[in-house]
Design a protein around this motif. Sequence first.
Motif, short mmCIF file in Angstrom:
data_model
loop_
_atom_site.label_atom_id
_atom_site.label_comp_id
_atom_site.label_asym_id
_atom_site.label_seq_id
_atom_site.Cartn_x
_atom_site.Cartn_y
_atom_site.Cartn_z
N GLY A 200 0.84 -0.88 -0.11
CA GLY A 200 0.06 0.27 -0.08
C GLY A 200 1.25 0.91 -0.04
O GLY A 200 0.40 2.17 1.31
N SER A 201 1.39 1.36 -1.01
CA SER A 201 2.32 2.17 -0.90
C SER A 201 1.89 3.71 -1.43
O SER A 201 2.38 4.88 -0.90
N LYS A 202 1.05 4.21 -1.86
CA LYS A 202 0.48 5.07 -3.02
C LYS A 202 1.70 6.04 -3.52
O LYS A 202 1.25 6.99 -2.97
N ARG B 128 -1.39 9.16 2.71
CA ARG B 128 -1.96 8.72 3.12
C ARG B 128 -2.44 6.75 2.62
O ARG B 128 -1.49 6.76 1.91
N ASN B 129 -2.86 6.23 3.48
CA ASN B 129 -3.39 4.96 2.44
C ASN B 129 -3.84 5.17 1.82
O ASN B 129 -5.04 6.10 1.33
N VAL C 114 -6.12 -0.38 0.65
CA VAL C 114 -6.05 -0.84 1.89
C VAL C 114 -7.46 -0.30 2.99
O VAL C 114 -7.79 -1.19 3.08
N ARG D 128 -3.14 -8.21 6.78
CA ARG D 128 -2.69 -7.24 7.42
C ARG D 128 -1.20 -7.48 7.70
O ARG D 128 -1.03 -8.30 8.79
N ARG E 182 3.96 7.70 7.37
CA ARG E 182 3.51 6.05 7.77
C ARG E 182 3.94 5.05 7.64
O ARG E 182 4.83 5.16 7.24
N ILE F 193 4.10 1.96 5.70
CA ILE F 193 3.08 1.54 4.81
C ILE F 193 2.82 -0.04 4.56
O ILE F 193 3.96 -0.88 4.37
#
Length: 142
Positions: free
Chosen positions: A60-62, A67-68, A72, A97, A126, A128
């Motif tokens: 969930g890198s974006k 933010r996720n 996710v 997760r 954050r 990841i």
Amino acid sequence: MAERRWQPGDPVDWDRPGELWTAGGLHSFVVESVGARTGRTRRAVLGYLEDGPDAWLVIGSKGGAPRNPAWVHNLEGEPDATVVLADGTRVPVRAERLRGPDLDRAWERIADEALEYVAYRSRTKREIPVIRLRADRGADPS
């Protein structure tokens, strides 16, 4: 002239997506999840690492955003989802997760096989998330 390879941002045939790739060259597939807020089907093209014969790791890198990604949140709300492979095969999966030592091992592997994600990790404060999608062979693939 050789056929051009799919790139992020190109249109996707959601039912039979064909060969998909991340910008860094990681194989990708379509993940269908249920929107946490809307309850509607949501689709995302996600890079993956195979994690045994019936499981995949997605990250969930974006791109290192603060933010996720929405997918996710969707998978945390409803972990039952569907992976759509290149040929259109639909595989019901359950999302988990990773945490603790499992997450540490996943990041060691990611550093070896998908280095672009390590760079994304350095761009954000954050954590990841890394999600394991495990095939649920008893579920209905529709």
